[in-house]
Scaffold this motif. Structure first.
Motif, mmCIF file in Angstrom:
data_model
loop_
_atom_site.group_PDB
_atom_site.id
_atom_site.type_symbol
_atom_site.label_atom_id
_atom_site.label_comp_id
_atom_site.label_asym_id
_atom_site.label_seq_id
_atom_site.Cartn_x
_atom_site.Cartn_y
_atom_site.Cartn_z
ATOM 1 N N ASN A 47 0.740 -1.148 -0.099
ATOM 2 C CA ASN A 47 0.041 0.094 -0.127
ATOM 3 C C ASN A 47 0.919 1.310 -0.180
ATOM 4 N N PRO A 48 1.594 1.697 -1.060
ATOM 5 C CA PRO A 48 2.206 2.736 -1.195
ATOM 6 C C PRO A 48 1.427 4.096 -0.826
ATOM 7 N N ASN A 49 0.193 4.150 -0.524
ATOM 8 C CA ASN A 49 -0.484 5.437 0.032
ATOM 9 C C ASN A 49 0.080 5.458 1.460
ATOM 10 N N LEU A 50 0.425 4.485 2.171
ATOM 11 C CA LEU A 50 0.839 4.812 3.718
ATOM 12 C C LEU A 50 2.594 5.255 3.776
ATOM 13 N N LYS A 51 2.393 6.452 4.176
ATOM 14 C CA LYS A 51 3.719 7.004 3.729
ATOM 15 C C LYS A 51 4.499 7.289 5.143
ATOM 16 N N LYS A 52 4.015 6.881 6.199
ATOM 17 C CA LYS A 52 4.412 7.188 7.594
ATOM 18 C C LYS A 52 5.854 6.987 7.719
ATOM 19 N N VAL A 53 6.670 7.729 8.330
ATOM 20 C CA VAL A 53 8.022 7.680 8.501
ATOM 21 C C VAL A 53 8.267 6.715 9.978
ATOM 22 N N PRO A 54 8.919 5.808 9.855
ATOM 23 C CA PRO A 54 9.265 4.755 10.975
ATOM 24 C C PRO A 54 9.764 5.510 12.326
ATOM 25 N N GLU A 55 9.155 5.128 13.251
ATOM 26 C CA GLU A 55 9.279 5.814 14.697
ATOM 27 C C GLU A 55 10.570 5.571 15.104
ATOM 28 N N LYS A 56 11.411 4.590 14.784
ATOM 29 C CA LYS A 56 12.425 4.234 15.342
ATOM 30 C C LYS A 56 13.588 4.432 13.909
ATOM 31 N N PRO A 58 16.380 7.033 12.980
ATOM 32 C CA PRO A 58 17.082 7.901 13.637
ATOM 33 C C PRO A 58 17.077 9.314 13.007
ATOM 34 N N LEU A 59 17.083 9.462 11.659
ATOM 35 C CA LEU A 59 17.174 10.592 11.075
ATOM 36 C C LEU A 59 15.882 11.455 10.882
ATOM 37 N N GLY A 60 14.775 10.611 11.104
ATOM 38 C CA GLY A 60 13.361 11.403 11.284
ATOM 39 C C GLY A 60 12.823 12.022 9.992
ATOM 40 N N LYS A 61 11.619 12.487 10.132
ATOM 41 C CA LYS A 61 10.924 12.903 9.100
ATOM 42 C C LYS A 61 11.803 14.008 8.067
ATOM 43 N N LYS A 62 12.180 14.985 8.691
ATOM 44 C CA LYS A 62 12.775 16.012 7.896
ATOM 45 C C LYS A 62 13.843 15.280 6.959
ATOM 46 N N ALA A 63 14.441 14.310 7.418
ATOM 47 C CA ALA A 63 15.660 13.812 6.453
ATOM 48 C C ALA A 63 14.846 12.925 5.162
ATOM 49 N N VAL A 64 13.872 12.584 5.470
ATOM 50 C CA VAL A 64 12.878 11.808 4.377
ATOM 51 C C VAL A 64 12.314 12.838 3.383
ATOM 52 N N ASP A 65 11.898 14.027 4.023
ATOM 53 C CA ASP A 65 11.268 15.172 3.338
ATOM 54 C C ASP A 65 12.572 15.640 2.504
ATOM 55 N N ASP A 66 13.490 15.941 2.837
ATOM 56 C CA ASP A 66 14.722 16.287 2.372
ATOM 57 C C ASP A 66 14.953 15.571 1.057
ATOM 58 N N TYR A 67 15.207 14.334 1.282
ATOM 59 C CA TYR A 67 15.551 13.190 0.294
ATOM 60 C C TYR A 67 14.615 13.165 -0.691
ATOM 61 N N ILE A 68 12.951 13.419 -0.632
ATOM 62 C CA ILE A 68 12.260 13.434 -1.488
ATOM 63 C C ILE A 68 12.307 14.694 -2.325
ATOM 64 N N ASN A 69 12.663 15.945 -1.686
ATOM 65 C CA ASN A 69 12.958 16.888 -2.379
ATOM 66 C C ASN A 69 14.016 16.935 -3.592
ATOM 67 N N PRO A 168 14.708 3.711 4.669
ATOM 68 C CA PRO A 168 13.245 4.589 4.909
ATOM 69 C C PRO A 168 13.305 5.511 4.083
ATOM 70 N N ALA A 169 14.310 6.426 3.876
ATOM 71 C CA ALA A 169 14.503 7.610 3.043
ATOM 72 C C ALA A 169 14.286 7.233 1.296
ATOM 73 N N ASN A 170 15.157 6.225 1.141
ATOM 74 C CA ASN A 170 15.284 5.718 0.036
ATOM 75 C C ASN A 170 13.882 5.320 -0.521
ATOM 76 N N ALA A 171 13.340 4.128 0.297
ATOM 77 C CA ALA A 171 12.120 3.860 -0.126
ATOM 78 C C ALA A 171 10.984 4.868 -0.199
ATOM 79 N N LEU A 172 10.984 5.805 0.768
ATOM 80 C CA LEU A 172 9.681 6.436 0.778
ATOM 81 C C LEU A 172 9.805 7.567 -0.382
ATOM 82 N N GLY A 173 11.130 8.036 -0.656
ATOM 83 C CA GLY A 173 11.480 8.978 -1.681
ATOM 84 C C GLY A 173 11.199 8.368 -3.121
#
Length: 216
Positions: A47-56, A58-69, A168-173
């Motif tokens: 279900n690629p619509n589920l985009k929540k960043v894993p709680e554990k 360590p680099l957090g949501k900001k790192a994922v958002d930066d990677y996507i951008n 996590p950042a790779n996959a979510l990006g």
């Protein structure tokens, strides 16, 4: 080999890390760094619509958002490679090839095509960079899209993937890239499959973060 099938990156992360730590082989990298590794790890996100960043993570949501951008729109940082460049402006002689535009056009012309793919490895550049002991070359190698019954299926191949700090950042990006292709082809993004030939964790380098996250 490891295969995990779950709805989201969020639901995969903890199991992936524990599996590598408990079942992975001890492998020293070519740079002398100790890792735990599972070869040919395949993760299917249903279900690629589920985009929540894993709680554990360590680099957090900001790192994922930066990677996507950076992946979708580029980065001002200068590296020996850049995924946005390799996918949207692949260097070939005096040209720049937009592989994502090609994929979208190909799928819109031929819904059942098996040729909607992009590569990142550039032998002219990356073989030479690899000669440098610390030269940086793409980990992501290959992306392919298939449309079946108006559902979009995305498969990616990594030669090497840091499970703890990068996955996590790779996959979510890349999932965000999949949503872009789905929108441009008027399809439903059905599945994301992530194949890492070497899925690993840096045991010594990331020991403190692994402890802080509760994995050790």
């Amino acid at each position: 080999m490891l295969y995990i099938k779950k709805p989201s990156v969020y639901s995969v992360f903890d199991e992936l890390i524990y599996k590598i730590l408990n079942e992975g082989d001890d492998v020293e990298t070519e740079f002398g760094e100790p890792t735990k590794e599972i070869r040919n790890t395949i993760i299917e996100i249903t279900n690629p619509n589920l985009k929540k960043v894993p709680e554990k993570y360590p680099l957090g949501k900001k790192a994922v958002d930066d990677y996507i951008n950076h992946l979708l729109y580029g980065s001002k940082n200068e590296f020996s490679y850049d995924y946005h460049q390799r996918l949207f402006k692949y260097p070939y002689k005096d040209e720049e090839i937009n592989q994502i535009e090609y994929i979208i056009n190909k799928l819109n012309q031929q819904k059942n095509s098996r040729r909607a793919l992009a590569i990142t490895w550039n032998p002219k550049i990356d073989i030479e960079v690899s000669k440098d002991e610390r030269g940086s070359v793409p980990c992501l190698q290959y992306i392919q899209f298939l449309i079946r019954n108006n559902n979009l299926y995305m498969t990616v191949l990594f030669r090497s993937n840091d499970a703890f700090l990068a996955f996590p950042a790779n996959a979510l990006g890349l999932i965000e890239l999949g949503h872009l292709v789905a929108k441009k082809t008027n399809t439903k993004f059905k599945s994301y499959l992530h194949h890492a030939v070497s899925m690993h964790i840096y045991i010594e380098r990331d020991k403190d973060m692994l402890k802080k996250s509760g994995f050790l």
